[in-house]
Each structure stands twice: as C-alpha cells, then as structure tokens.
Design a protein around this motif. Structure first.
Motif, PDB file in Angstrom:
ATOM      1  N   LEU A 104      -4.634   6.777  -5.897  1.00 42.96           N
ATOM      2  CA  LEU A 104      -3.569   7.650  -5.405  1.00 42.96           C
ATOM      3  C   LEU A 104      -2.927   7.070  -4.145  1.00 42.96           C
ATOM      4  CD1 LEU A 104      -2.031  10.310  -5.667  1.00 42.96           C
ATOM      5  CD2 LEU A 104      -3.862  11.426  -4.369  1.00 42.96           C
ATOM      6  N   ALA A 105      -3.760   6.530  -3.250  1.00 46.87           N
ATOM      7  CA  ALA A 105      -3.223   5.895  -2.046  1.00 46.87           C
ATOM      8  C   ALA A 105      -2.371   4.678  -2.389  1.00 46.87           C
ATOM      9  CB  ALA A 105      -4.371   5.499  -1.116  1.00 46.87           C
ATOM     10  N   ILE A 108       1.041   5.881  -3.749  1.00 49.95           N
ATOM     11  CA  ILE A 108       1.902   6.313  -2.644  1.00 49.95           C
ATOM     12  C   ILE A 108       2.424   5.100  -1.884  1.00 49.95           C
ATOM     13  CG2 ILE A 108       1.968   7.609  -0.481  1.00 49.95           C
ATOM     14  CD1 ILE A 108      -0.121   9.492  -1.651  1.00 49.95           C
ATOM     15  N   THR A 109       1.533   4.136  -1.632  1.00 48.55           N
ATOM     16  CA  THR A 109       1.928   2.913  -0.934  1.00 48.55           C
ATOM     17  C   THR A 109       3.023   2.176  -1.685  1.00 48.55           C
ATOM     18  OG1 THR A 109      -0.272   2.650   0.042  1.00 48.55           O
ATOM     19  CG2 THR A 109       1.093   0.683  -0.106  1.00 48.55           C
ATOM     20  N   LEU A 112       6.502   4.213  -1.736  1.00 44.70           N
ATOM     21  CA  LEU A 112       7.149   4.213  -0.427  1.00 44.70           C
ATOM     22  C   LEU A 112       7.612   2.811  -0.033  1.00 44.70           C
ATOM     23  CD1 LEU A 112       4.832   6.612   1.641  1.00 44.70           C
ATOM     24  CD2 LEU A 112       7.071   7.109   0.666  1.00 44.70           C
ATOM     25  N   LEU A 186      -4.919  14.426  -1.540  1.00 46.07           N
ATOM     26  CA  LEU A 186      -3.564  14.042  -1.148  1.00 46.07           C
ATOM     27  C   LEU A 186      -3.478  13.626   0.318  1.00 46.07           C
ATOM     28  CD1 LEU A 186      -0.659  13.692  -1.991  1.00 46.07           C
ATOM     29  CD2 LEU A 186      -0.254  16.110  -1.478  1.00 46.07           C
ATOM     30  N   LEU A 190      -2.711   9.907   1.723  1.00 44.36           N
ATOM     31  CA  LEU A 190      -1.542   9.674   2.573  1.00 44.36           C
ATOM     32  C   LEU A 190      -1.934   8.977   3.872  1.00 44.36           C
ATOM     33  CD1 LEU A 190       1.490  10.136   2.796  1.00 44.36           C
ATOM     34  CD2 LEU A 190       1.018  12.353   3.862  1.00 44.36           C
ATOM     35  N   ALA A 193      -2.407   5.416   3.034  1.00 46.11           N
ATOM     36  CA  ALA A 193      -1.229   4.709   2.533  1.00 46.11           C
ATOM     37  C   ALA A 193      -0.236   4.343   3.623  1.00 46.11           C
ATOM     38  CB  ALA A 193      -0.523   5.565   1.476  1.00 46.11           C
ATOM     39  N   ALA A 197       1.685   0.919   3.374  1.00 47.00           N
ATOM     40  CA  ALA A 197       3.093   1.003   2.967  1.00 47.00           C
ATOM     41  C   ALA A 197       3.993   0.313   3.979  1.00 47.00           C
ATOM     42  CB  ALA A 197       3.499   2.471   2.811  1.00 47.00           C
TER      43      ALA A 197
END
Length: 320
Positions: A104-105, A108-109, A112, A186, A190, A193, A197
C-alpha cells in the motif's frame, strides 16, 4: 530471452545463498544465550546446559547451518524457542500485516511520485516545477516516525477519523475485514510513502527531462504530435528504467522501515516480531525473518529485471 532469464535465475540463487551465509554468520557471533534467556538469569548452569543441548545449540555451527537450509528447502522453518510455536506460523501471521502495508505504501509512493514528477517536468522552470521540487525537498527532510506522530495527532486525536493504532485483522468474524484492515494501514502507509515519494518524484522529473531532449521526441513533435501525447506515449516509457531501479530499492527500504512505523502504530507485523525476537534471543525467528526479507528484496529485483526487458528489448539482446 531464455538465456537472459536463466542468467537472472542463477544470480537470484547465488544471492540468496550468500545472504543465508551472511545472516547465519552474523547472528552466530552475537553475544547472548537463548537457553539462558528462556531459563532466566537465576537458572543453574546445569539446567541451562541441558536446555541448550535439547535445543541443539551446542552443535557445530556448520551442522546447524546445513540443517537450517535443509529445513527451509523442505518448508520447515523450525520451532520458536520463546513463543513455543512453529516459526512458519508466526511469520505468516505477521506477513499478513507487513506485506499489505509495504504494498500500500509503494502504491501511494508510485501514484504521488509519477504524477508529481511528470507534472514538474512538463512545467520545467515554471512555478509548478519550483513548487513540486520544494515540496519534495521538504518531504525528504521529514523523518517517517515524526510524520507518523503528526498524522496520529491530526487524523486520530483531533479529527478522530482513524484509529491511533492497532490492527482489527482481515477476518470479518473477528471484527475486522478488508475495509477496516485497509483503513488501519492507511496512515502507516502514508507515513512510509512521504519520503519515498519525494525521492522518486525528483528521479522521475530528471528522467523525463532527459528523455524529452532525445531526437525521437523532436521527430514525434515535428510530425504533429502534441507535447502531452509525446510525453505519455513516448517519453514516459523511455524514462521508466531508472525510475524502476529506484522503485525496487525503495520497496526494500519500505520493508525494512516498517519496524519503526509498526511500533508507532502498534501493528503486529514482521518488524515487531523481529524486534521482540532479538530481545528474547530467539535467533531462529530472527534468522528466518531476515532471510525472508532478503528473499523478498531479491525477488523484487528479479521482477524489475524482467520489466527492464519488456520496456527495452535491447537489454536482452546485449546480454546474449
């Protein structure tokens, strides 16, 4: 392509073998005694020696290494001294948290970073480029654990949108489920990430700008292709090789970095299991967990090598 794949498989096997030797050797030279930790500091030496013999700790290191490798090849990770349970069960239970958190991380990375990097490149030397690069510089400077605490203070304490910690599980029978599980992961994802990111966005921007200067882009524009179409159809694909390289390294960093974030959010993941096992001198758990993380990193690099070949067929041709 077959020769390319065969060579990469040989490299994968050799890397895993080398990693197993390093992991076993490093843990062997660490001070401490698992039998002493189990029996307690007040236990008599005779009882400690008897337990060490029962656990096989008094056998030569080379013999224990080959028994460990043989067990792994047979799917047997051994028995945990501290937990009194098979290591495979402990690891699978904790992987159900760590792997979804890292994936999940990484998602997101990727979203973004690619969006920010491509946008910054398309706005080169404009306010959009300057703003994205300034935000990425700020993101690189923020420690993961500090940002995790800020997220807890904002979304858990003040807004009360998320739980401050814990994991409800993936089973609806235990009060969890897919929705509650992803919601619990989540904020930790985040916090992991943000730094990754920021780094990936800068790399994406540089790779896209370099590809934009190539002759094939000028040819495509001369044929009437718009800047946006040339960017998404031609530039991004040719800029992906250095980006994929960094993404594979970042996924390894995410797997290793979960130990801090899992402690902040009190998640029962693999990182906390390793930390607790080190404190308990439960080396068989530490050994298997570290090798498993190494194998996951090697597997990711192997997949990235295959993606290289799909993106740029010249790589397989040069390997023949």
């Amino acid at each position: 392509m077959s020769l390319f794949l065969f060579k990469r498989l040989l490299i994968l096997a050799a890397t895993l073998l080398g990693a197993s030797l390093v992991v076993f050797g490093v843990l062997e030279i660490l001070p401490g005694n698992a039998a002493q930790m189990i029996m307690g500091p007040e236990a008599p030496p005779e009882a400690v020696a008897a337990l060490a013999e029962q656990l096989g700790l008094n056998r030569p290191a080379w013999q224990r290494y080959f028994e460990w490798i043989r067990g792994l090849l047979q799917g047997n990770m051994g028995q945990s001294h501290a937990y009194g349970a098979p290591v495979a069960e402990l690891v699978l239970e904790r992987l159900a948290v760590t792997v979804p958190l890292a994936v999940l991380a990484m998602l997101i990375t990727t979203v973004l970073a690619l969006a920010a990097g491509v946008f910054a490149a398309s706005q080169h030397r404009r306010w959009g480029d300057t703003g994205i690069m300034g935000l990425s510089q700020l993101g690189m400077a923020i420690p993961n654990f500090w940002f995790a605490i800020l997220l807890i203070l904002l979304f858990s304490v003040k807004l009360q949108w998320f739980s401050a910690g814990g994991f409800p599980g993936w089973s609806a029978d235990e009060g969890g489920g897919l929705g509650p599980g992803l919601k619990a992961l989540l904020l930790p994802a985040l916090s992991l990430a943000v730094v990754q990111a920021a780094i990936l966005a800068r790399m994406t921007r540089s790779a896209v700008l370099e590809a934009l200067r190539e002759d094939f882009v000028r040819t495509a524009r001369a044929k009437g292709l718009s800047r946006r179409a040339a960017l998404w159809r031609h530039v991004l694909r040719n800029a992906m090789i250095p980006v994929l390289t960094l993404m594979s390294m970042q996924f390894a960093s995410l797997l290793a970095g979960t130990i801090v974030v899992e402690s902040v959010f009190y998640l029962p993941g693999l990182g906390r299991l390793i930390f607790q096992s080190i404190a308990n001198r439960d080396l068989i758990v530490v050994r298997n967990c570290v090798l498993l993380l190494s194998a996951m990193v090697v597997a990711v690099n192997f997949i990235v090598d295959l993606l290289y070949a799909l993106i740029d067929p010249r790589i397989t041709a040069s390997d023949l």
